[in-house]
Design an enzyme around this catalytic site. Structure first.
Site, PDB file in Angstrom:
ATOM      1  N   THR A 136       0.810  -1.213   0.000  1.00 62.01           N
ATOM      2  CA  THR A 136       0.000   0.000   0.000  1.00 62.01           C
ATOM      3  C   THR A 136       0.849   1.271   0.000  1.00 62.01           C
ATOM      4  O   THR A 136       1.849   1.350   0.692  1.00 62.01           O
ATOM      5  CB  THR A 136      -0.875  -0.006   1.285  1.00 62.01           C
ATOM      6  OG1 THR A 136      -1.650  -1.194   1.261  1.00 62.01           O
ATOM      7  CG2 THR A 136      -1.785   1.200   1.347  1.00 62.01           C
ATOM      8  N   GLY A 169       2.260  -2.954   8.565  1.00 63.32           N
ATOM      9  CA  GLY A 169       2.571  -3.267   9.951  1.00 63.32           C
ATOM     10  C   GLY A 169       4.001  -3.774  10.062  1.00 63.32           C
ATOM     11  O   GLY A 169       4.530  -4.346   9.111  1.00 63.32           O
ATOM     12  N   GLU A 217      -6.849  -5.707   3.645  1.00 64.11           N
ATOM     13  CA  GLU A 217      -6.979  -6.820   2.691  1.00 64.11           C
ATOM     14  C   GLU A 217      -8.178  -6.600   1.777  1.00 64.11           C
ATOM     15  O   GLU A 217      -8.812  -7.551   1.335  1.00 64.11           O
ATOM     16  CB  GLU A 217      -7.101  -8.161   3.417  1.00 64.11           C
ATOM     17  CG  GLU A 217      -5.916  -8.506   4.265  1.00 64.11           C
ATOM     18  CD  GLU A 217      -4.627  -8.488   3.464  1.00 64.11           C
ATOM     19  OE1 GLU A 217      -4.608  -9.129   2.404  1.00 64.11           O
ATOM     20  OE2 GLU A 217      -3.664  -7.817   3.904  1.00 64.11           O
TER      21      GLU A 217
END
Lengths: 674, 674
Positions: free
Chosen positions: A151, A190, A434
């Site tokens: 992303t 993350g 997701e």
């Protein structure tokens, strides 16, 4: 004689004990079912026992009162303890499996969780065998940690829009990774901000000035000794969030960062020294990895919602409100209110259906994974369909269900000490990451559109889609549920869900035909988008019902007859709740008539009364340890007051008699003469 | 030419500007309407101007990254600044009014907010004139601060169950206030833990050993000079919460605390020196105070949801996702997806209806307040009915709507920097406090049950309940919405909502009759509880539609014809959204037929396409200043990336290259040789 629950005195509340005494089924059989089998449950108990051996590893209410910095520190201490005590078991011999140790034994988000899940899986799935042999052992032992950097600030689900570039430098046999714009900053991954020293960066490959698609590259980001970012790397943390505040979501910019040619993940495609691309595998194999995370989300939906329901349901059988009992001045248990059972009963039903459906999904995924390695892709379509649809449907159900649990506890559900706020906030990203849920339903719809096209050529739909072969037959069924008995008939409920889905399918296909002169973009995104999403949603929930019924009615699958009965009732309740939520299609198709609503509501009332005595034994079958989600109102002792008061007294703001600023800013005003 | 929004360079994004240029109506007229009139809006602008004069008063994104202690400190500094700069205007001359200065000019929860709202109102409404004359000026100047101490650890909405006692000591002419059990601890009141030096304690009055009902007592809790709790007082803060973390919700125990007889609030009832009770006013006047808070909640529902929608809608016209435009490689604006408009359009419709309905409610409440002072109680029933119903309905719509806005922003909606997480979490208690929403619907239902009983005696329902006089007539209407034109007809939509409510009313009354042999408790709480709640919900939403239509169609109420057109369309959209959510009754009653669902969906599509160009001008009519709810994606510049990156870079965890614990616990592992 009433006994008050007390953790301090190890006394179980008599109200809670009475509920447990109602159990009329083999609770252990249900426990095994929920966790995915006896063996898996034993593994889970093993993890819990390992955690319980060291006080520092156990969850604590102090967590709720920690700043982000303190949560990070605490999580790292716990992780380090796990590493020191259980290195071989949980690290060196790590294998991705459906119940990770941190999902049943780690309060908050585990640091390096992404290293052990998406990063690991991406290396395994996208890296060549040589790359895997080189990197996977390092990852397992934390000699290499990493994140999945896809992303970007300006680009989410639309992978083709990624702006980061990887330019092949033929002379030096290197790739130059670059972030050309603000919007190309990697954003959100993350473990990226702090914990990783590598990133799998997805970037647009450029060879000889030509764009050659988006691929993954292994990029070292930090000096392993000092942990300082390497030259050309800007990396940081993105700030506070709704939940997930113990996770170091990060941003990353790469300024002409060079990596060796061998760092391009090359299971599927490889660039040779001349800059020629060689396709080594089917790019569809890439989907496998995306599917894996979705399957995980489905798997955890029922577990997470159950944690919330465990708390709220225990509270609801101990907490009493209003003296509305006949012939008694005692107040009534919350769960004795019909409105309360109408909240929790359906949640339990959804939990069971989600749980069984996910187990099916996991099995199918494991088969798919093997087949993909053998370059068989037949199962990909249906798995993409199901995993996208269930990711959207289940994460929505679980998120909203946790919120329902929180609100059903009244004021105390708003207190962090109930455990519910952190559960809700930490669960919340499931509806977004997701793939946004709306996008996921659109993805799930693709197979239905394909099925329709195939049906025009005379091809039959298979498996759980087979009902679409007889849409017209289904729509001929009239007035099938007009009595309570009919509303309790598993087969009639099956047909009702089938009719609802078939009706939307037919109407959506008719609409698409009607507007066929418009472009595909206009049809799918503007003119018929809500129809498509609605159709996919109804379909996917019907398939879940089929999977659930097939599984519980399979010979020998459920041994205890009373348990089988409860599960069937929960299946009925699932279907009825769905039909209650969204029934217009059934009236329009004529399957429902003017008394169907009453019949359905009465059937719900009947089932909820029947299930009421077994709610606690059914919900508690998960057997969650109290320290997994510390709660002042939902612990296993039914202690809803003593602990609440104790935790309040110990809370941080009480450490100082006056908060910062009060003495300085306010006291002069408050004490001054007029 | 595309222009990127930039706060730093004071440049408005061309995408956002283009939306603003679409405005075809008198935006200022709408602004006035939303804020409750031109005068009220000028007051609001005045508050905003006062805040903008001092940098320290303005909201900041730093707030999101603060610990609870830091938030308290920051809030106190801002309050002190307000006090220093605007003492006369906002303190000394304070009057409770519908738009409090802190609701449009204070980020987070204002310290002492309860002092200025519930505490002040309780003294005014429950205290005698003498008590008011003595205490209110002290409160306005903060020489006396307080909280409303009703809820106990074991007792929420059920006031009769309160355990705290106030025993009259005839000899000393004092009351002895006591907390006899753990469950009698006062728990939750805002401003109690830290900010108050008084509490209005609701306690069971005991005179000569006899319980004489629950009453309010003014209890000093702290030494004004040292701020230490007075003898016999245990007071503290209850700990972290889902939101509202800058509010000092507290617990309070009183151990034989003595207060003078004159500290019993005595507008309604007084105890003389001999311990004889004298009823001075109608106890129903007490309701007035409870209603006031509910009316406030209704008033703020539309404002708070609008803040969320402002952010999400601006983001949705600047953020682009997927190249799904024909003849362009550019990505599509989120708001150009039909699925997105299906989220935001209905929210805007609900906002308008909630806003207009609340204004009506405020007017009615003001009249009621005057009448109560004159001991006229006729309006109490209907106001109790409406305020309970709207508190439940509107807080639910606003809470879920804010969540929809948050989720519709995808990943960034999960970032605190979007502003949406704090909005959602701080709004969340509205669904719980002042009465759990399920309980509130049950309360709202009471008037319907009463109306039915009266109808059996031939009495006619009045005003917005008049439709219940002709339930059978309504239920005879068949097949009224089968085309799009019909689905857009304001009158047919009115009838549809009426029929839905009438159908549930009739069915619920029939059920109650059917089970009349059961006790009232069983009927209302067990057997027909969901029917009663469902009936009240449908009814209350229909009344809102009536109020809305009556207000916007009133001659001269809306001057700009295009604005009137938009409002009518939003009224239609409100009705259609409601009918889409819950239509089973209409099919059962025959008002809907087999094509109604399609007609409704097509009507929605039509309206949403029609409203699409005006979404931003309609939503932005509130004219919220950016600093009221700082957002990296929803500011007035359409700057969705630059600021996001800047705030991320500045976030707290980036101050240290390594978080606490990392160096100590992890680095040795990460850097060790295998």
């Amino acid at each position: 004689m009433q006994t008050t629950g007390s953790i301090r005195n190890k006394v179980v509340s008599s109200d809670l004990q009475a509920e447990r005494n109602n159990c009329n089924f083999d609770q252990l059989e249900l426990t095994h079912l929920l966790w995915g089998g006896q063996k898996e449950y034993q593994r889970v108990r093993g993890i819990i026992a390992d955690v319980e051996r060291y006080e520092v590893l156990k969850g604590s209410e102090k967590w709720y009162d920690m700043s982000r910095e303190e949560q990070h520190e605490n999580a790292l201490l716990r992780l380090r303890t796990m590493y020191d005590k259980y290195f071989d078991k949980y690290f060196k011999e790590y294998k991705p499996s459906m119940t990770s140790w941190w999902s049943v034994g780690f309060q908050g988000l585990m640091p390096f969780m992404v290293t052990f899940s998406m990063f690991y899986s991406a290396v395994k799935g996208l890296g060549s065998d040589e790359q895997g042999d080189k990197w996977l052992p390092l990852i397992r032992t934390m000699k290499m940690t990493g994140c999945y950097a896809q992303t970007e600030l300006g680009h989410g689900s639309f992978v083709q829009g990624l702006e980061t570039t990887a330019t092949f430098d033929k002379e030096k046999q290197e790739f130059i990774i670059n972030s050309p714009t603000i919007t190309s900053f990697k954003f959100w991954p993350g473990d990226m901000a702090i914990y990783s020293d590598h990133a799998i960066v997805f970037a647009k490959l450029i060879i000889d000035g030509k764009a050659r698609g988006v691929h993954g590259f292994m990029v070292p980001t930090r000096d392993r000794q000092t942990w300082a970012p390497l030259p050309g790397i800007e990396v940081g943390e993105i700030g506070p969030k709704f939940g997930f505040n113990s996770k170091d979501n990060g941003y990353l910019a790469l300024r002409q960062v060079r990596i060796p040619k061998g760092n391009m993940l090359s299971r599927l495609v490889e660039v040779d020294e001349n800059g020629k691309m060689h396709v080594k595998g089917d790019p569809r194999a890439l989907y496998g990895i995306m599917l894996e995370t979705r399957v995980w989300i489905c798997r955890f939906a029922s577990q997470q919602l159950s944690q919330g329901l465990t708390i709220a349901a225990r509270y609801a059988v101990v907490r009493r409100q209003f003296s509305t009992l006949d012939a008694s001045k005692e107040e009534r248990k919350l769960l004795e209110y019909q409105t309360h059972m109408f909240k929790f009963g359906p949640l339990l039903a959804y939990i069971m259906v989600m749980n069984i459906t996910s187990k099916y999904l996991i099995q199918e995924y494991e088969t798919l994974e093997e087949e993909l390695m053998q370059k068989k892709f037949d199962r990909l379509d249906i798995m993409h369909h199901l995993s996208a649809g269930y990711k959207a449907a289940f994460s929505k159900i679980a998120y909203e269900g946790i919120d329902t649990c929180r609100q059903a506890c009244g004021g105390v559900g708003f207190s962090a000490h109930s455990g519910l706020p952190s559960l809700q906030a930490d669960y919340a990203p499931n509806t977004t990451y997701e793939g946004d849920n709306t996008v996921m339903f659109q993805q799930a719809a693709k197979l239905l559109l394909k099925t329709y096209k195939q049906s025009l050529k005379g091809e039959k739909a298979q498996g759980y889609l087979a009902y679409l072969n007889d849409v017209d037959g289904l729509l001929k069924l009239k007035g099938q549920i007009i009595t309570v008995e009919q509303a309790l008939d598993l087969d009639k409920l099956d047909k009702a869900l089938a009719v609802r889905s078939a009706y939307k399918y037919k109407r959506t296909m008719a609409l698409l035909k009607e507007i066929e002169s418009k472009s595909e973009n206009e049809r799918v995104h503007s003119l018929a988008a809500v129809d498509i999403v609605g159709m996919a949603h109804s379909h996917i929930l019907y398939v879940a019902y089929q999977i659930f019924c097939a599984n519980i009615s399979q010979l020998g699958s459920i041994k205890c007859p009373n348990l089988r009965g409860h599960l069937q009732d929960l299946g009925r309740l699932y279907a009825l709740s769905e039909l209650k939520n969204d029934s217009a299609s059934l009236y329009e198709a004529g399957y429902f008539e003017s008394t169907s609503g009453t019949a359905i509501q009465n059937a719900q009332k009947h089932l909820l009364s029947k299930l009421r005595p077994y709610m606690i034994p059914l919900i508690e079958a998960w057997n969650f340890p109290d320290h997994l989600l510390p709660s002042a109102i939902g612990n296993s002792y039914g202690d809803i007051y003593e602990t609440q008061l104790e935790w309040a007294r110990n809370s941080k703001l009480n450490k100082n008699p006056m908060p910062k600023g009060f003495k300085e800013y306010m006291l002069p005003i408050l004490t001054a003469k007029l």
